[in-house]
Motif scaffolding. Sequence first.
Motif, PDB file in Angstrom:
ATOM      1  N   SER A 275      35.834  49.317  40.560  1.00 28.18           N
ATOM      2  CA  SER A 275      37.195  48.793  40.699  1.00 28.18           C
ATOM      3  C   SER A 275      37.160  47.541  41.570  1.00 28.18           C
TER       4      SER A 275
ATOM      5  N   SER B 119      39.797  44.158  42.870  1.00 35.26           N
ATOM      6  CA  SER B 119      41.186  43.709  42.913  1.00 35.26           C
ATOM      7  C   SER B 119      41.332  42.518  43.846  1.00 35.26           C
TER       8      SER B 119
ATOM      9  N   SER C  84      48.411  38.881  41.401  1.00 33.51           N
ATOM     10  CA  SER C  84      47.574  40.041  41.689  1.00 33.51           C
ATOM     11  C   SER C  84      46.786  40.371  40.430  1.00 33.51           C
TER      12      SER C  84
ATOM     13  N   THR D   8      43.803  43.339  38.858  1.00 34.54           N
ATOM     14  CA  THR D   8      42.988  44.544  39.011  1.00 34.54           C
ATOM     15  C   THR D   8      41.994  44.594  37.863  1.00 34.54           C
TER      16      THR D   8
ATOM     17  N   GLU E  51      39.271  47.448  36.311  1.00 36.03           N
ATOM     18  CA  GLU E  51      38.766  48.829  36.326  1.00 36.03           C
ATOM     19  C   GLU E  51      37.726  48.941  35.225  1.00 36.03           C
TER      20      GLU E  51
ATOM     21  N   ASP F  94      36.966  47.700  45.446  1.00 38.77           N
ATOM     22  CA  ASP F  94      37.786  48.740  46.063  1.00 38.77           C
ATOM     23  C   ASP F  94      36.935  49.918  46.500  1.00 38.77           C
TER      24      ASP F  94
END
Length: 187
Positions: free
Chosen positions: A40, A42, A69, A71, A73, A187
């Motif tokens: 992960s 971000s 922003s 992210t 994954e 993360d």
Amino acid sequence: MGGLMRVPAFLLILAASATACAGPSAPVQNAKTAPDDTISLSAAGEFTTDDTAAIAHDRKLAPAGAQASVTVESSGGETRTSLTVEGLLPDRTYGAHLHVKPCGAKPDDSGPHYQHHPGKIDPVSEVWLDVTTDSEGKGTSSSRNAWNLQADKLPGSLVIHAQPTVKSGPKVGTAGDRVACLTLEQD
């Protein structure tokens, strides 16, 4: 002889052996627990002119107050990336891609596009997140790629470009000048 019963010695030895061997069962050979291969990444922030975690390279296209922003994954053979922007110019399409290095003071510091298959320039190998803003300068974009990120070769940033990504031809994958950049963190 009261109520005592004599147990032959060989039965006592057999019973003791069975008890001693009755520990946990032996592990099954070749059984492996799959490691958690989830990665992960971000980043988020308001674009400034001096903080390379969220930096604006072009204040005309990423005005004061603009923010984003992202992210990323990656697991199970798939990488999912989502981008949200606010405060950019209204009703405009910006190119956006993952890049190999973190953001820097200069636009080119973030290096080239991240490519899962080196040398292959397309939305299968790269992460293309072109985003079109609404009348308030807000927009979202997402991408799904059929591969996992490699822990030893992670992208370092998300770069927002001045133009939509060119989809074919000799300039495929280009998207104009670098407008803003977010440095990705694991993360």
